[in-house]
Design a protein around this motif. Structure first.
Motif, short mmCIF file in Angstrom:
data_model
loop_
_atom_site.label_atom_id
_atom_site.label_comp_id
_atom_site.label_asym_id
_atom_site.label_seq_id
_atom_site.Cartn_x
_atom_site.Cartn_y
_atom_site.Cartn_z
N HIS A 184 0.84 -1.21 0.00
CA HIS A 184 0.00 0.00 0.00
C HIS A 184 0.86 1.25 0.00
CE1 HIS A 184 -2.82 3.09 1.41
NE2 HIS A 184 -3.76 2.33 0.87
N ALA A 189 -3.91 1.74 -2.81
CA ALA A 189 -4.94 0.71 -2.86
C ALA A 189 -4.95 -0.03 -4.19
CB ALA A 189 -6.31 1.33 -2.60
N VAL A 192 -2.49 -2.90 -3.95
CA VAL A 192 -3.03 -3.92 -3.04
C VAL A 192 -4.11 -4.73 -3.75
CG1 VAL A 192 -4.34 -4.30 -0.92
CG2 VAL A 192 -2.47 -2.63 -0.94
N ARG A 239 -7.55 -1.25 5.41
CA ARG A 239 -8.56 -1.04 4.38
C ARG A 239 -9.60 -0.05 4.88
NH1 ARG A 239 -7.79 -2.34 -0.70
NH2 ARG A 239 -9.93 -2.95 -1.02
#
Length: 239
Positions: A184, A189, A192, A239
């Protein structure tokens, strides 16, 4: 062959898995040009190699500056490794712990062979820096993943080839949660999600079931470590 060593170029051991994809991003952040090397050695999860093209396409779309740095992608076949080993990674047998305390997925000498072939290729390509995803923090106990093993091999390679290779292991002291976090930090994101959806870790080569951490059987040692790391990463606010 060249006698010149390029300190701005790196060679990444790139299998198509979570760790090697994270290492590839790490290298792209640091070097002007990055080449990749994968191995086919009779592994049950050879599907990981098929994931590389999708991962590279995703990386190119994610970061144009990284796309400009991506160089040649190499694949070396080492069928002998499976022929001389008797492991659950190269045979259709159940995964279990051996009497020596190691899972029977351990392929003796695999990382030693990989890094030696990588150095031989780097020698020909004039590359100094070699990056691998070896880790002894959150792993299955493989002795050829240990820091002292890699350092000893670096010394042997430099002596045996009269070069000044540098073996980098950016994940060596990271657990799997920290590896997710590093991805990350490197690519946000988008990286990821790319790793979750398109990298492959499962020793059984299973890509039928999709979990929140990616595809896999969910039970083999590789899946267990990846899933555990994902849960910890999420719990830490990832997250």
């Amino acid at each position: 062959m060249t006698d010149q060593i390029n300190s701005d170029t790196a060679l990444v051991l790139f299998s198509g898995g979570q760790d090697s994809t994270t290492c590839l991003a790490w290298a792209l952040q640091r070097f002007a040009r990055v080449e990749m090397l994968g191995f086919t050695y009779g592994q049950r999860h050879a599907i990981e190699l098929d994931c590389r093209d999708r991962l590279l396409s995703g990386i190119r779309a994610l970061r144009p500056d990284w796309a400009a740095k991506l160089g040649d992608s190499h694949t070396i076949a080492i069928p002998t490794l499976a022929e001389i080993s008797d492991t659950a990674l190269t045979r259709d047998v159940a995964i279990e712990m051996g009497a020596d305390g190691l899972p029977n997925t351990f392929v003796p000498g695999r990382n030693l062979v990989f890094l030696t072939f990588a150095a031989a290729l780097a020698y020909r390509r004039g590359i100094r820096h070699i990056i691998g995803g070896m880790c002894e923090t959150d792993y299955s106990g493989y002795p050829d993943c240990r820091d002292e093993t890699v350092k000893a091999l670096q010394s042997a390679l430099n002596l045996g080839m009269a070069k000044n290779f540098e073996l980098h292991t950016p994940l060596m002291w990271l657990d799997k949660a920290a590896t997710w976090r590093l991805a990350h930090e490197l690519g946000g994101a988008g990286l990821v999600d790319l790793i979750r959806e398109h990298s492959h870790t499962c020793y059984l080569g299973e890509r039928g079931a999709q979990h929140d951490w990616g595809f896999g059987c969910g039970e083999c040692p590789a899946c267990s470590l990846r899933a555990k790391g994902w849960r910890e990463y999420v719990a830490q606010g990832g997250r």
